[in-house]
Scaffold this motif. Structure first.
Motif, PDB file in Angstrom:
ATOM      1  N   ARG A 186       3.847 -30.733 -83.630  1.00 46.70           N
ATOM      2  CA  ARG A 186       4.489 -30.763 -84.939  1.00 46.70           C
ATOM      3  C   ARG A 186       3.410 -31.013 -85.987  1.00 46.70           C
TER       4      ARG A 186
ATOM      5  N   ASP B 292       6.440 -30.068 -92.993  1.00 42.48           N
ATOM      6  CA  ASP B 292       6.867 -30.679 -91.736  1.00 42.48           C
ATOM      7  C   ASP B 292       7.439 -29.558 -90.881  1.00 42.48           C
TER       8      ASP B 292
ATOM      9  N   PRO C  75       7.624 -27.431 -86.908  1.00 41.00           N
ATOM     10  CA  PRO C  75       7.379 -27.447 -85.463  1.00 41.00           C
ATOM     11  C   PRO C  75       6.178 -26.590 -85.127  1.00 41.00           C
TER      12      PRO C  75
END
Length: 353
Positions: free
Chosen positions: A153, A164, A166
């Motif tokens: 992440r 933010d 993945p």
């Protein structure tokens, strides 16, 4: 906004269309200039992985060989960078010329590129960044790729917003890299370096370590200097995007990069490559600094061929990047014809402001 992968697909489709219609041949007399300066970075045999956001900077030795064969097939004379000022003022009935330039001073240029260049007796220029040769410079684009490659992440605070995302699959990692790269490039270089260093720490390695692994040392460069086909050029002290900094720092970077290189290799340094080299990194102020420091030429990454008018703008010369995402004969044919730059530069032959 198109992703980088989709942009490259569109570019490749355009190259194929130019080749299929023969436009690279019948438009070349109008589009092609007196010559072209080609830009390379990495040369190596490794196939890029699924996650390889910097793949555009790396070509294979076979494709370098194909590039040299295509230059010869299209009647280009490969010359050294020293010859460019005279060739721009020469009669137009001379054959087109090509200059081969390699930025940053990577070790793979000696291991994989030099043997290919030697087979063709091709002169070439290596632009050296002093801190990279010292082994402690910030190859931040590689650091960012490696950090995201290790993380699941990616969290980065950028101004009043944060990323933010993945980063588990190659596709997620590629999208995260693109988002962080785009946002950080739009701000200050100090913030870019700070945020990437933090990602490196989170990923478990120190920022600044890649230069020792990937770049030629001063001893390596002195050994390479015995090859008469090689010209060395300056690429600043630490590889900053010069236009993002105050005039005093920009001048120090240009001057210190040249002086260190000249002292280490005991030879004059007549040519400069602006780091990154696009209009957000090098503009009129940097062009004037290069002229004031006495460089014979200075090269950008603004895309285009060289025309007679560039004789009056030797410190704002365009180059054509041989892009690792487009290692095809169609791409080469298009780039060497000059046809794609008719649209890119909106019909202008000079882009020097």
């Amino acid at each position: 906004m198109l992703s980088s992968r989709n942009r490259h697909r569109l570019f490749e489709a355009g190259f194929r269309a130019v080749s299929a219609t023969g436009a690279d041949r019948w438009l070349a007399p109008a589009a092609r200039g007196l010559g072209v300066i080609l830009t390379f970075h990495h040369v190596g045999p490794e196939a890029p992985a699924g996650y390889a956001p910097n793949r555009l900077l790396s070509i294979t030795p076979d494709f370098l060989d194909a590039t040299l064969r295509e230059l010869h097939a299209r009647g280009f004379e490969i010359v050294g960078l020293d010859a460019v000022p005279e060739r721009l003022m020469a009669a137009r009935d001379r054959p087109p010329f090509a200059v081969l330039t390699f930025d940053d001073g990577y070790r793979d240029n000696v291991v994989h590129a030099a043997p290919v260049l030697r087979r063709y007796s091709a002169p070439w220029t290596l632009f050296v960044t002093g801190d990279f040769a010292d082994g402690h410079g910030r190859l931040w684009w590689i650091e960012l790729e490696r950090a995201i490659g290790r993380l699941d992440r990616v969290r980065v605070a950028i101004g009043d917003r944060s990323v933010d995302l993945p980063a588990r699959s190659p596709q997620e990692k590629s999208l995260a890299f693109e988002a962080v790269y785009r946002d950080l490039r739009g701000g200050s270089e100090a913030r870019l370096l700070d945020r990437i260093a933090a990602l490196c720490a989170e990923a478990g390695f120190a920022a600044g370590a890649a230069a020792t692994e990937l770049c030629l040392s001063w001893d390596d460069l002195r050994a390479l200097g015995t090859d008469p086909a090689v010209t060395f050029g300056a690429h600043t002290k630490s590889h900053p995007m010069l236009a993002k900094h105050d005039p005093a720092l920009a001048a120090r970077e240009i001057g210190a990069g040249r002086d260190r290189l000249a002292a280490e290799l005991a030879r004059p340094v007549r040519h400069l490559s602006y780091p990154v080299g696009d209009p957000t990194s090098a503009g009129a102020r940097e062009f004037a600094l290069a002229r004031d420091f006495g460089f014979d030429t200075a090269v950008t990454t603004r895309p285009g061929h060289l025309f007679a008018g560039h004789a009056g703008h030797l410190h704002a010369l365009p180059r054509v990047s041989v892009n690792g995402c487009h290692q095809s004969r169609a791409a080469l044919a298009g780039l060497l014809s000059g046809v794609p730059f008719l649209a890119w530069n909106r019909g202008r032959r000079l882009n020097v402001a």
